[in-house]
Every structure is written in structure tokens, then in C-alpha cells.
Design an enzyme around this catalytic site. Structure first.
Site, PDB file in Angstrom:
ATOM      1  N   ARG A 104      -1.132  12.283   8.389  1.00 49.89           N
ATOM      2  CA  ARG A 104      -2.180  12.002   7.200  1.00 49.89           C
ATOM      3  C   ARG A 104      -3.260  13.061   7.059  1.00 49.89           C
ATOM      4  O   ARG A 104      -3.844  13.334   8.075  1.00 49.89           O
ATOM      5  CB  ARG A 104      -2.784  10.682   7.353  1.00 49.89           C
ATOM      6  N   HIS A 131       1.330   9.749  -1.463  1.00 47.01           N
ATOM      7  CA  HIS A 131       1.381   8.647  -0.709  1.00 47.01           C
ATOM      8  C   HIS A 131       2.843   7.935  -0.682  1.00 47.01           C
ATOM      9  O   HIS A 131       2.989   6.702  -0.908  1.00 47.01           O
ATOM     10  CB  HIS A 131       0.222   7.675  -0.784  1.00 47.01           C
ATOM     11  N   GLN A 134       3.862   4.544   0.955  1.00 44.29           N
ATOM     12  CA  GLN A 134       3.029   3.390   0.235  1.00 44.29           C
ATOM     13  C   GLN A 134       3.944   2.826  -0.718  1.00 44.29           C
ATOM     14  O   GLN A 134       4.476   1.879  -1.026  1.00 44.29           O
ATOM     15  CB  GLN A 134       1.678   3.285  -0.145  1.00 44.29           C
ATOM     16  N   ASP A 220      -5.912   1.472  -7.948  1.00 38.94           N
ATOM     17  CA  ASP A 220      -6.156   1.670  -6.545  1.00 38.94           C
ATOM     18  C   ASP A 220      -7.726   2.247  -6.644  1.00 38.94           C
ATOM     19  O   ASP A 220      -8.231   2.003  -7.804  1.00 38.94           O
ATOM     20  CB  ASP A 220      -5.487   3.175  -6.255  1.00 38.94           C
ATOM     21  N   CYS A 260      -2.619  -0.678  -3.144  1.00 33.73           N
ATOM     22  CA  CYS A 260      -2.082  -0.232  -1.797  1.00 33.73           C
ATOM     23  C   CYS A 260      -3.219  -0.801  -0.739  1.00 33.73           C
ATOM     24  O   CYS A 260      -2.807  -0.718   0.604  1.00 33.73           O
ATOM     25  CB  CYS A 260      -2.164   1.082  -1.779  1.00 33.73           C
ATOM     26  N   ARG A 288       4.886  -2.276   4.508  1.00 37.94           N
ATOM     27  CA  ARG A 288       4.934  -0.976   5.016  1.00 37.94           C
ATOM     28  C   ARG A 288       5.785  -0.896   6.188  1.00 37.94           C
ATOM     29  O   ARG A 288       6.444  -0.075   6.566  1.00 37.94           O
ATOM     30  CB  ARG A 288       3.594  -0.808   5.213  1.00 37.94           C
TER      31      ARG A 288
HETATM   32  N1  NVA Z   1      -6.028   6.680  -2.853  1.00 35.85           N
HETATM   33  C1  NVA Z   1      -6.437   6.257  -1.685  1.00 35.85           C
HETATM   34  C2  NVA Z   1      -5.294   5.362  -0.964  1.00 35.85           C
HETATM   35  C3  NVA Z   1      -5.838   5.013   0.198  1.00 35.85           C
HETATM   36  C4  NVA Z   1      -4.672   4.120   1.158  1.00 35.85           C
HETATM   37  C5  NVA Z   1      -6.956   7.467  -0.889  1.00 35.85           C
HETATM   38  O1  NVA Z   1      -6.451   8.382  -0.918  1.00 35.85           O
HETATM   39  O2  NVA Z   1      -7.993   7.101  -0.037  1.00 35.85           O
HETATM   40  N1   CP Z   2      -2.725   1.568   1.986  1.00 33.65           N
HETATM   41  C1   CP Z   2      -2.940   2.479   3.124  1.00 33.65           C
HETATM   42  O1   CP Z   2      -2.187   3.332   3.468  1.00 33.65           O
HETATM   43  O2   CP Z   2      -3.648   2.010   4.132  1.00 33.65           O
HETATM   44  P1   CP Z   2      -4.601   2.754   5.186  1.00 33.65           P
HETATM   45  O3   CP Z   2      -5.513   3.822   4.759  1.00 33.65           O
HETATM   46  O4   CP Z   2      -5.392   1.635   5.898  1.00 33.65           O
HETATM   47  O5   CP Z   2      -3.555   3.287   6.235  1.00 33.65           O
END
Ligand code: NVA
Ligand code: CP
Length: 307
Positions: A104, A131, A134, A220, A260, A288
């Protein structure tokens, strides 16, 4: 043979997704039946986090252990990655010590460079651009509850972020439509989204129009991780992009609502929607775990005979 990675949704074909969705159902059934299944015995997953996570860490860590393997959690603060070690060097070293890597991070370029120097499969656990894990779980959830997504309409309400881009890629691979509504100045960028064409999405100025007739309504956060400096400006720009009861009312009567998570009730979604009858967010989050177990099994073992 080239190592297979999962860096963006269109890295896999429609046939591969058909296999993965069937495999997810099988692996989920085993889990629900408390059946021990250890195809990844003695395999090790390294998880590298440069941003926060609850679901991604938990689902990969629990999933790997349930498959008989183990996982190692690394973050920027405690590793040399946070002190400027080149990502290419880190990839060479880490991929000599484990069997599979989940990352990540910020720009997609970082994970692409890591993968280019990795001996083992690399999974995108979220970047600024995508992502895919997800959306893999989300589409599995749709299929589980409503059948094939082919030809259906997904309404995307809000930011043209990593989730939006991934839904747009998925629409091209799996042949469905995305009705997108973003505030002015936050429109989708087809090139950044990694799209091949323009045939699977339509843009709407009014979020109500995007939601009309949709089989799935999804949104989101207004401000994704890494963009916190824009928070106040975004709160103003996104004020009318909140999924509410009226939007769900104009979608299909049996439409689903997905997010998500984490969610901000009263910002991108009203509590009556996320906690209401259309919402499948808890199933979505659970899936997930099952979908990523199928993904790791596929990346490490290829297609397996029915077991
Ligand atoms: N779009 C959000 C998703 C978090 C799971 C982010 O990147 O923070
Ligand atoms: N939806 C998702 O990826 O959640 P986290 O940021 O908690 O991993």
C-alpha cells in the site's frame, strides 16, 4: 516465465476473473464450514504499508494464516524504505526472502518499479491511482447477491479517486457501465484511470441523474489518504455529492449500496443509506478476506483443480 502481478484491475482477463470469483465462493464455503485448507503451507507474505489500514492488513494477514502461510508487516516508519532506500533495491531483497508481497503506497509508479525488480508476485493493496483488491471483493459481492454484473449499471458518486478509476477499469474488463458524477474540477481523467476506451462510462453533472436506474450505487471519502491538505476545500466542493435516500429512491428497487470504508456519515453518505436496507457494506468488507485468499492462491499456485 514472467512473474504474474496484480497491480491494477486490467492486469487480469475476464476469464481469470470468472475463475477467481468461482474460487472465492469455494474458499469462502470452506471457511464457513470450518474446514482446514492449507495450500500455502510454508509460504510467506510481506505486507508493506506506507499508509494506514484496518481492513487490508487484517484480511491479508488473517487470509494468509488461514491458507497455512504466514505474513510479515512492514511500514515506512520502521524500515529502511522510510530512510530513502531505493524501492528497486528493497524489491530485490524482500523478494528473495518471501513468496509474495502486498504493498500500500502513494504513486502507482512506486509499485510498478517494485514489481519490475521483484522475483515474486506483487499485489496492489491501494495506491493513489487504484485499489484493485477492493473492487475484486466488491464485484464478487455484487455477483453473490445479484448474479452477473455484465450489462449492469454502477453509479459512482463523488471523487474521481483510486476506487473510481478501478471501477472504470473493471467496467471495461467485465463489460458493464459506470455512471459517474463528480463535482466540477474533480472529473475523471481517462488516461490516469488507465482506460482503453470511452465506451463503458458516462458522466453526469447531477448525481441524481447518475443514480437513476443504477443496479449498484457506490461512493468513497471526499478526501483520500495523501490528499489531507485539500480537506477543507474538498468539503465545500463535494457538499452536494452525498448519497442520500432520494438517490437510492431513483436507483433500481433492488439496488445495492457499497462503500469501501472507512466512511464518514453525513459527508459522502447519509447514515440512512449506509445503515439502511440497500447497504451491503459489511458483506463487502468480509469478502475482502475470501477474494484475496483466492487471489493469493492463484498468484502462487495458478488455477487449482476443484478442492
Ligand atoms: N480512496 C480512499 C480509500 C481508502 C480505503 C483512500 O485512498 O484513502
Ligand atoms: N477499504 C480499505 O481498504 O480499508 P483499509 O484502509 O482499512 O484497509
Amino acid at each position: 516465465m514472467a512473474v504474474k502481478h496484480f497491480l491494477q484491475f486490467n492486469d487480469f482477463s475476464r476469464d481469470e476473473y470468472a475463475y477467481l470469483f468461482a474460487r472465492t465462493a469455494r474458499i469462502k464455503a470452506k471457511f464457513k464450514a470450518f474446514e482446514t485448507y492449507h495450500p500455502l503451507f510454508d509460504r510467506h507474505l510481506a505486507m508493506i504499508f506506507e499508509k494506514n489500514s484496518t481492513r487490508t492488513r487484517l484480511s491479508f494477514e488473517a487470509g494468509m494464516q488461514q491458507l497455512g502461510g504466514s505474513s510479515i508487516f512492514l511500514n515506512t516508519r520502521d524500515t529502511q524504505l522510510g530512510r530513502g532506500e531505493p524501492v528497486e533495491d528493497a524489491a530485490q531483497v524482500i523478494s528473495r526472502m518471501v513468496d509474495i508481497v502486498m504493498i500500500r503506497t502513494f504513486e502507482q509508479d512506486i509499485i510498478e518499479r517494485f514489481a519490475a525488480h521483484s522475483r515474486v508476485p506483487v499485489i496492489n493493496g491501494l495506491t493513489n491511482e487504484y485499489h484493485p483488491c477492493q473492487v475484486l471483493a466488491d464485484i464478487y459481492t455484487f455477483i453473490e447477491q445479484r448474479g452477473s454484473i455484465q450489462g449492469k449499471t454502477v453509479a459512482w458518486i463523488g471523487d474521481s479517486n483510486n476506487m473510481c478509476n478501478t471501477w472504470l477499469q473493471a467496467a471495461e474488463v467485465l463489460d458493464f457501465n459506470v455512471h459517474v458524477s463528480t463535482p466540477p474540477g474533480y472529473e475523471i481523467e481517462p488516461e490516469r484511470a488507465g482506460l482503453f476506451g470511452q465506451n463503458h462510462f458516462e458522466e453526469f453533472a447531477d448525481p441524481m441523474d447518475a443514480a437513476r436506474g443504477a443496479h449498484l450505487v457506490t461512493t468513497d471519502v471526499w478526501t483520500s489518504m495523501g490528499f489531507e491538505a485539500e480537506n477543507e476545500e474538498r468539503k465545500k466542493a463535494f457538499a452536494d455529492w452525498c448519497v442520500d435516500g432520494d438517490m437510492m429512491q431513483v436507483s433500481q428497487p433492488d439496488s445495492l449500496f457499497m462503500h469501501c470504508l472507512p466512511a464518514h456519515r453525513g459527508e459522502e453518505v447519509e447514515a440512512e443509506v449506509i445503515d439502511g436496507p440497500h447497504s451491503v457494506v459489511w458483506d463487502e468488507a468480509e469478502n475482502r478476506l475470501h477474494a484475496q485468499k483466492a487471489l493469493m492462491e492463484y498468484l502462487l499456485l495458478g488455477k487449482v483443480e476443484e478442492t
